[in-house]
Write an enzyme that holds these catalytic residues in place. Structure first.
Site, PDB file in Angstrom:
ATOM      1  N   ASP A 151       0.881  -1.170   0.000  1.00 58.84           N
ATOM      2  CA  ASP A 151       0.000   0.000   0.000  1.00 58.84           C
ATOM      3  C   ASP A 151       0.920   1.222   0.000  1.00 58.84           C
ATOM      4  O   ASP A 151       2.146   1.077   0.113  1.00 58.84           O
ATOM      5  CB  ASP A 151      -0.890  -0.022   1.261  1.00 58.84           C
ATOM      6  CG  ASP A 151      -1.806   1.190   1.355  1.00 58.84           C
ATOM      7  OD1 ASP A 151      -2.409   1.561   0.328  1.00 58.84           O
ATOM      8  OD2 ASP A 151      -1.928   1.779   2.448  1.00 58.84           O
ATOM      9  N   SER A 152       0.325   2.405  -0.062  1.00 53.79           N
ATOM     10  CA  SER A 152       1.149   3.616   0.020  1.00 53.79           C
ATOM     11  C   SER A 152       1.669   3.818   1.444  1.00 53.79           C
ATOM     12  O   SER A 152       2.615   4.566   1.666  1.00 53.79           O
ATOM     13  CB  SER A 152       0.330   4.832  -0.404  1.00 53.79           C
ATOM     14  OG  SER A 152      -0.752   5.007   0.495  1.00 53.79           O
ATOM     15  N   CYS A 166      -4.346  -1.754  -1.800  1.00 49.42           N
ATOM     16  CA  CYS A 166      -4.547  -0.318  -2.021  1.00 49.42           C
ATOM     17  C   CYS A 166      -5.526  -0.170  -3.183  1.00 49.42           C
ATOM     18  O   CYS A 166      -5.296  -0.736  -4.258  1.00 49.42           O
ATOM     19  CB  CYS A 166      -3.200   0.310  -2.382  1.00 49.42           C
ATOM     20  SG  CYS A 166      -3.301   1.999  -2.960  1.00 49.42           S
ATOM     21  N   THR A 192      -6.248   2.583  -4.853  1.00 53.01           N
ATOM     22  CA  THR A 192      -5.740   3.461  -5.904  1.00 53.01           C
ATOM     23  C   THR A 192      -4.814   2.668  -6.837  1.00 53.01           C
ATOM     24  O   THR A 192      -4.927   2.753  -8.067  1.00 53.01           O
ATOM     25  CB  THR A 192      -4.999   4.668  -5.266  1.00 53.01           C
ATOM     26  OG1 THR A 192      -5.821   5.206  -4.241  1.00 53.01           O
ATOM     27  CG2 THR A 192      -4.705   5.726  -6.294  1.00 53.01           C
ATOM     28  N   GLU A 221      -2.397   9.177   8.120  1.00 54.22           N
ATOM     29  CA  GLU A 221      -0.944   8.982   8.142  1.00 54.22           C
ATOM     30  C   GLU A 221      -0.250   9.997   9.062  1.00 54.22           C
ATOM     31  O   GLU A 221       0.860   9.763   9.519  1.00 54.22           O
ATOM     32  CB  GLU A 221      -0.357   9.083   6.720  1.00 54.22           C
ATOM     33  CG  GLU A 221      -0.736   7.924   5.798  1.00 54.22           C
ATOM     34  CD  GLU A 221       0.067   6.650   6.053  1.00 54.22           C
ATOM     35  OE1 GLU A 221       1.110   6.711   6.722  1.00 54.22           O
ATOM     36  OE2 GLU A 221      -0.376   5.575   5.581  1.00 54.22           O
ATOM     37  N   CYS A 225     -10.911   2.837   0.098  1.00 51.84           N
ATOM     38  CA  CYS A 225      -9.515   3.186   0.376  1.00 51.84           C
ATOM     39  C   CYS A 225      -9.185   2.383   1.620  1.00 51.84           C
ATOM     40  O   CYS A 225      -9.947   2.403   2.603  1.00 51.84           O
ATOM     41  CB  CYS A 225      -9.359   4.676   0.641  1.00 51.84           C
ATOM     42  SG  CYS A 225      -7.739   5.106   1.322  1.00 51.84           S
ATOM     43  N   THR A 226      -8.070   1.676   1.594  1.00 53.09           N
ATOM     44  CA  THR A 226      -7.786   0.748   2.701  1.00 53.09           C
ATOM     45  C   THR A 226      -7.405   1.474   3.988  1.00 53.09           C
ATOM     46  O   THR A 226      -7.295   0.854   5.040  1.00 53.09           O
ATOM     47  CB  THR A 226      -6.682  -0.255   2.295  1.00 53.09           C
ATOM     48  OG1 THR A 226      -5.565   0.482   1.781  1.00 53.09           O
ATOM     49  CG2 THR A 226      -7.194  -1.219   1.247  1.00 53.09           C
ATOM     50  N   HIS A 227      -7.220   2.791   3.921  1.00 53.27           N
ATOM     51  CA  HIS A 227      -6.995   3.559   5.156  1.00 53.27           C
ATOM     52  C   HIS A 227      -8.313   3.786   5.919  1.00 53.27           C
ATOM     53  O   HIS A 227      -8.287   3.966   7.136  1.00 53.27           O
ATOM     54  CB  HIS A 227      -6.418   4.941   4.844  1.00 53.27           C
ATOM     55  CG  HIS A 227      -4.949   4.951   4.541  1.00 53.27           C
ATOM     56  ND1 HIS A 227      -4.419   4.433   3.382  1.00 53.27           N
ATOM     57  CD2 HIS A 227      -3.896   5.439   5.254  1.00 53.27           C
ATOM     58  CE1 HIS A 227      -3.105   4.610   3.381  1.00 53.27           C
ATOM     59  NE2 HIS A 227      -2.755   5.213   4.513  1.00 53.27           N
TER      60      HIS A 227
HETATM   61  N1  DGL Z   1      -4.742   3.183   0.945  1.00 52.02           N
HETATM   62  C1  DGL Z   1      -4.773   3.673  -0.376  1.00 52.02           C
HETATM   63  C2  DGL Z   1      -6.015   3.265  -1.142  1.00 52.02           C
HETATM   64  O1  DGL Z   1      -6.611   2.273  -0.788  1.00 52.02           O
HETATM   65  C3  DGL Z   1      -4.315   5.023  -0.758  1.00 52.02           C
HETATM   66  C4  DGL Z   1      -4.154   6.150   0.167  1.00 52.02           C
HETATM   67  C5  DGL Z   1      -3.297   7.213  -0.470  1.00 52.02           C
HETATM   68  O2  DGL Z   1      -2.089   7.013  -0.488  1.00 52.02           O
HETATM   69  O3  DGL Z   1      -3.852   8.189  -1.000  1.00 52.02           O
HETATM   70  O4  DGL Z   1      -6.387   3.868  -2.112  1.00 52.02           O
END
Ligand code: DGL
Length: 270
Positions: A12-13, A75, A77, A154, A186-188
C-alpha cells in the site's frame, strides 16, 4: 516453482494495507507475509494514473525479489490503475482490493443505492462506478472523493476533531440520498470506520474488502496446494520506502503492538 512456505506479498502507500493484512492473518495464520508501505511516495490518491502505475511496478519488483507466491494489492488506488497490467505481466496470482470491495458492496446492498468513498484518483477513474453499473444497470451510485482522509490518518490525526469535521464535510452530500451501503474504497478508511459510521448514521452498512480478499487468497492457495500448513510461527516482514519510525509509531497507535522486522527499503530512483 513455489513452496507453500514462500510468503504472500502485500503493499500500500502506507499503513492502510495493514487493514487487509490483519484479515489475512486471521484467516491464514500460518502464512508468511511481506508487507511494503511506499511511504516515500504517499499519498497515492492525488497522483496521476501513470505515476501510481510507476510506483506500483517498483513496489512489485521489490516484493518479487522476496520470492512471493502471491501478490495482494492492498490499495484501491493502485488496484484501480495497475491490477489489469499486473495480472497480465505476473505469473503469480494477483488479488486486488477493488474487485473484492465491489463484490462485497453488491452483496451488501438491497436498494442498490450506494456510495463509494475513495481517493481522488480512484473516484476520478470511474472504474468502480463502471463495475457496479455493468452488474446492476438500475443502481444509483454516489461517488465521493475524500482526498484528505488518508493523509490525516498517516499524520496520526485519526481521532482529531479536524478529521471528524472533514469527514462531515465530505459526506454531507450523501444526506437524504437514501443509500443503504457505502464502500470504504480506500484501505486507510477502516481505521476511521467509527467516525464515518457516526457521520452517515448507523443504518448505513459500511463495506470493506478485507474479508473477501482473505477468502480469495485462501481458496486459491488451497486449490493450488500452496496453503502453508506448517504449524511453526509465521514470519511477518515489513518494509517502507521512508521513515520507518513514523510507520512503527502509527502501527502501534492503530494495532496496539510494536511491529518487529521493519526495515527501510534502499531508495533507488524516486
Ligand atoms: N490506501 C490507499 C487506497 O486504498 C491510498 C491512500 C493514499 O495514499 O492516497 O487507495
Amino acid at each position: 516453482m513455489f513452496l507453500s512456505a514462500d510468503p504472500i506479498g502485500l503493499f500500500d502507500s502506507g499503513i492502510g494495507g495493514l487493514t487487509i493484512m490483519r484479515e489475512i492473518i486471521r484467516h491464514l495464520p500460518h502464512e508468511n507475509l511481506v508487507y511494503f508501505g511506499d511511504t516515500a511516495h504517499q499519498p497515492y490518491g492525488n497522483k496521476s494514473p501513470q505515476t501510481v502505475l510507476r510506483h506500483t511496478l517498483e513496489n512489485v519488483s521489490f516484493l518479487l525479489d522476496r520470492k512471493i507466491k502471491m501478490l495482494i494489492i492492498a490499495c484501491f488506488t493502485a488496484s484501480t490503475h495497475a491490477l489489469e497490467a499486473l495480472e497480465q505481466k505476473l505469473s503469480i496470482p494477483v488479488i486486488g482490493v477493488i474487485q473484492s470491495g465491489f463484490e462485497e458492496l453488491m452483496t451488501a446492498t438491497r436498494s442498490k443505492r450506494v456510495a463509494i468513498l475513495g481517493t481522488n484518483s480512484t473516484i476520478k477513474s470511474g472504474v468502480l462506478q463502471t463495475l457496479i453499473m455493468k452488474r446492476e444497470s438500475s443502481a444509483v451510485v454516489f461517488p465521493i472523493a475524500c482526498p484528505l482522509l488518508a493523509p490525516l490518518i498517516e499524520e496520526g490525526l485519526a481521532d482529531h476533531l479536524a478529521t471528524r469535521m472533514i469527514v462531515e464535510h465530505y459526506l454531507e452530500p450523501l444526506k437524504e440520498k437514501r443509500i443503504d451501503s457505502a464502500l470504504l474504497a480506500c484501505t486507510h478508511y477502516p481505521l476511521i470506520r467509527s467516525v464515518i459510521q457516526e457521520s452517515l448514521g448507523h443504518e448505513i452498512q459500511l463495506v470493506e474488502p478485507a474479508n473477501c480478499c482473505a477468502f480469495k487468497a485462501k481458496s486459491w492457495l488451497l486449490s493450488h496446494g500452496l496453503l502453508n500448513l506448517q504449524q511453526t510461527n509465521s514470519v511477518y516482514e515489513f518494509y517502507v520506502s521512508d521513515d520507518p519510525d513514523k510507520f512503527r509509531h502509527l502501527t502501534k497507535q492503530f494495532f496496539g503492538s510494536e511491529i518487529k522486522n521493519l526495515s527501510e527499503r534502499n531508495q533507488t530512483a524516486s
